[in-house]
Design an enzyme around this catalytic site. Structure first.
Site, PDB file in Angstrom:
ATOM      1  N   GLU A 102     125.151 -27.212  -1.334  1.00 18.91           N
ATOM      2  CA  GLU A 102     124.606 -28.572  -1.192  1.00 18.91           C
ATOM      3  C   GLU A 102     125.142 -29.188   0.093  1.00 18.91           C
ATOM      4  OE1 GLU A 102     122.548 -30.734  -1.694  1.00 18.91           O
ATOM      5  OE2 GLU A 102     122.364 -31.450  -3.744  1.00 18.91           O
ATOM      6  N   ASP A 103     124.333 -30.034   0.733  1.00 21.79           N
ATOM      7  CA  ASP A 103     124.827 -30.777   1.889  1.00 21.79           C
ATOM      8  C   ASP A 103     125.800 -31.858   1.436  1.00 21.79           C
ATOM      9  OD1 ASP A 103     122.795 -32.124   0.600  1.00 21.79           O
ATOM     10  OD2 ASP A 103     121.729 -32.728   2.408  1.00 21.79           O
ATOM     11  N   ASP A 106     126.592 -36.546  -4.442  1.00 21.96           N
ATOM     12  CA  ASP A 106     126.735 -37.995  -4.592  1.00 21.96           C
ATOM     13  C   ASP A 106     126.958 -38.262  -6.087  1.00 21.96           C
ATOM     14  OD1 ASP A 106     125.852 -40.750  -4.924  1.00 21.96           O
ATOM     15  OD2 ASP A 106     124.976 -40.668  -2.947  1.00 21.96           O
ATOM     16  N   LYS A 134     131.174 -37.360  -2.399  1.00 26.27           N
ATOM     17  CA  LYS A 134     131.532 -38.774  -2.600  1.00 26.27           C
ATOM     18  C   LYS A 134     132.202 -38.903  -3.963  1.00 26.27           C
ATOM     19  CE  LYS A 134     127.519 -40.652  -0.050  1.00 26.27           C
ATOM     20  NZ  LYS A 134     126.217 -41.345  -0.213  1.00 26.27           N
ATOM     21  N   PHE A 155     126.299 -44.677   2.677  1.00 26.26           N
ATOM     22  CA  PHE A 155     125.174 -43.847   3.104  1.00 26.26           C
ATOM     23  C   PHE A 155     125.442 -43.232   4.472  1.00 26.26           C
ATOM     24  CE2 PHE A 155     120.887 -42.871   4.557  1.00 26.26           C
ATOM     25  CZ  PHE A 155     120.441 -42.175   3.450  1.00 26.26           C
ATOM     26  N   ARG A 168     118.219 -36.050  10.730  1.00 26.77           N
ATOM     27  CA  ARG A 168     118.739 -34.721  10.363  1.00 26.77           C
ATOM     28  C   ARG A 168     119.242 -33.939  11.569  1.00 26.77           C
ATOM     29  NH1 ARG A 168     117.141 -33.731   5.052  1.00 26.77           N
ATOM     30  NH2 ARG A 168     115.064 -34.408   4.436  1.00 26.77           N
TER      31      ARG A 168
HETATM   32  P1  IMP Z   1     123.038 -36.516  -6.126  1.00 32.63           P
HETATM   33  O1  IMP Z   1     121.988 -35.868  -6.994  1.00 32.63           O
HETATM   34  O2  IMP Z   1     123.222 -37.995  -6.451  1.00 32.63           O
HETATM   35  O3  IMP Z   1     124.336 -35.783  -6.112  1.00 32.63           O
HETATM   36  O4  IMP Z   1     122.491 -36.573  -4.663  1.00 32.63           O
HETATM   37  C1  IMP Z   1     122.202 -35.441  -4.021  1.00 32.63           C
HETATM   38  C2  IMP Z   1     121.165 -35.601  -2.950  1.00 32.63           C
HETATM   39  O5  IMP Z   1     120.909 -36.950  -2.534  1.00 32.63           O
HETATM   40  C3  IMP Z   1     121.721 -34.912  -1.736  1.00 32.63           C
HETATM   41  O6  IMP Z   1     121.382 -33.551  -1.755  1.00 32.63           O
HETATM   42  C4  IMP Z   1     121.060 -35.645  -0.614  1.00 32.63           C
HETATM   43  O7  IMP Z   1     119.791 -35.066  -0.370  1.00 32.63           O
HETATM   44  C5  IMP Z   1     120.868 -37.035  -1.130  1.00 32.63           C
HETATM   45  N1  IMP Z   1     121.954 -37.924  -0.658  1.00 32.63           N
HETATM   46  C6  IMP Z   1     123.017 -38.378  -1.364  1.00 32.63           C
HETATM   47  N2  IMP Z   1     123.806 -39.176  -0.625  1.00 32.63           N
HETATM   48  C7  IMP Z   1     123.230 -39.209   0.608  1.00 32.63           C
HETATM   49  C8  IMP Z   1     123.584 -39.887   1.845  1.00 32.63           C
HETATM   50  O8  IMP Z   1     124.587 -40.623   1.975  1.00 32.63           O
HETATM   51  N3  IMP Z   1     122.745 -39.670   2.897  1.00 32.63           N
HETATM   52  C9  IMP Z   1     121.633 -38.880   2.829  1.00 32.63           C
HETATM   53  N4  IMP Z   1     121.275 -38.252   1.695  1.00 32.63           N
HETATM   54  C10 IMP Z   1     122.057 -38.413   0.598  1.00 32.63           C
HETATM   55 MG    MG Z   2     120.103 -32.555  -0.666  1.00 28.61          MG
END
Ligand code: IMP
Ligand code: MG
Length: 179
Positions: A102-103, A106, A134, A155, A168
């Site tokens: 994963e990048d 969150d 995070k 963000f 990106r």
């Molecule tokens: P999660 O499912 O809440 O863990 O979020 C995962 C996805 O949300 C990541 O793979 C990102 O694509 C996107 N995401 C979460 N935080 C950020 C951010 O700060 N900037 C850009 N994309 C984010």
């Molecule tokens: Mg993602």
């Protein structure tokens, strides 16, 4: 440039490309240590992961393969809420040592939904590697095996991560400016 504009928002340079490369190199070394000779199968979650996945994959020494999936989310009926569909998984994961890439993690929901799919398969092992994390936003009930850099719950864009599709291609990571 230390201050940039992406669409309607201002961002500040936050983590340099050099620092990111060091974190990625450390993660590649960790993964090599854990899985050397086990022919890991990396599974990147698109879109944001493609930059990180490309750099990490070139640094891993263990013979390994890489594939990409997408978690599409859409609103289902009122009772089902958001439905997460897994797209793009062609191969069987039977007997594979899978490393989810994963990048950024969150809330942790995206990876948790992918894990739901993987538990139905007969994998040899599943590890999770995320470049950014995070901790203050994380609500998952799983542990993350490899973390590049922990960041506050703000963000960010750059190095694959986007704001409405843009940002990106920035080499560094940028954080949103406080309004
Ligand atoms: P999660 O499912 O809440 O863990 O979020 C995962 C996805 O949300 C990541 O793979 C990102 O694509 C996107 N995401 C979460 N935080 C950020 C951010 O700060 N900037 C850009 N994309 C984010
Ligand atoms: Mg993602």
């Amino acid at each position: 440039m230390d201050e940039i504009q992406v669409l309607d928002k201002r961002f500040k340079r936050y983590i340099s490309h050099q620092q990111i490369q060091e974190a990625v190199a450390r993660m590649a070394a960790e993964i090599d240590r854990e899985l050397y000779g086990k022919q890991p199968l990396f599974l990147g979650i698109l879109n944001g992961v493609f930059v990180f996945a490309s750099d990490l994959f070139k640094m891993v020494q263990s013979p390994s393969r890489i594939s990409f999936v997408k978690m599409a989310s859409y609103l289902g009926t009122e009772t089902t809420g958001t439905v997460h569909q897994l797209i793009g998984l062609q191969e069987s994961l039977n007997g594979e040592h899978v490393v989810i890439l994963e990048d950024i993690i969150d809330s942790g929901l995206t990876v948790s939904k992918l894990l739901d799919h993987l538990t139905k398969q007969n994998t040899a092992s599943v590890r999770i590697a995320t470049l950014f994390f995070k901790p203050d936003a994380f609500k998952g009930d799983y542990s993350i095996d490899h973390i590049g850099i922990e960041i506050p719950d703000k963000f960010v864009v750059g190095y694959g991560l986007d704001y409405n599709g843009y940002g990106r291609n920035l080499r560094d990571l940028y954080v949103i400016s406080d309004e």
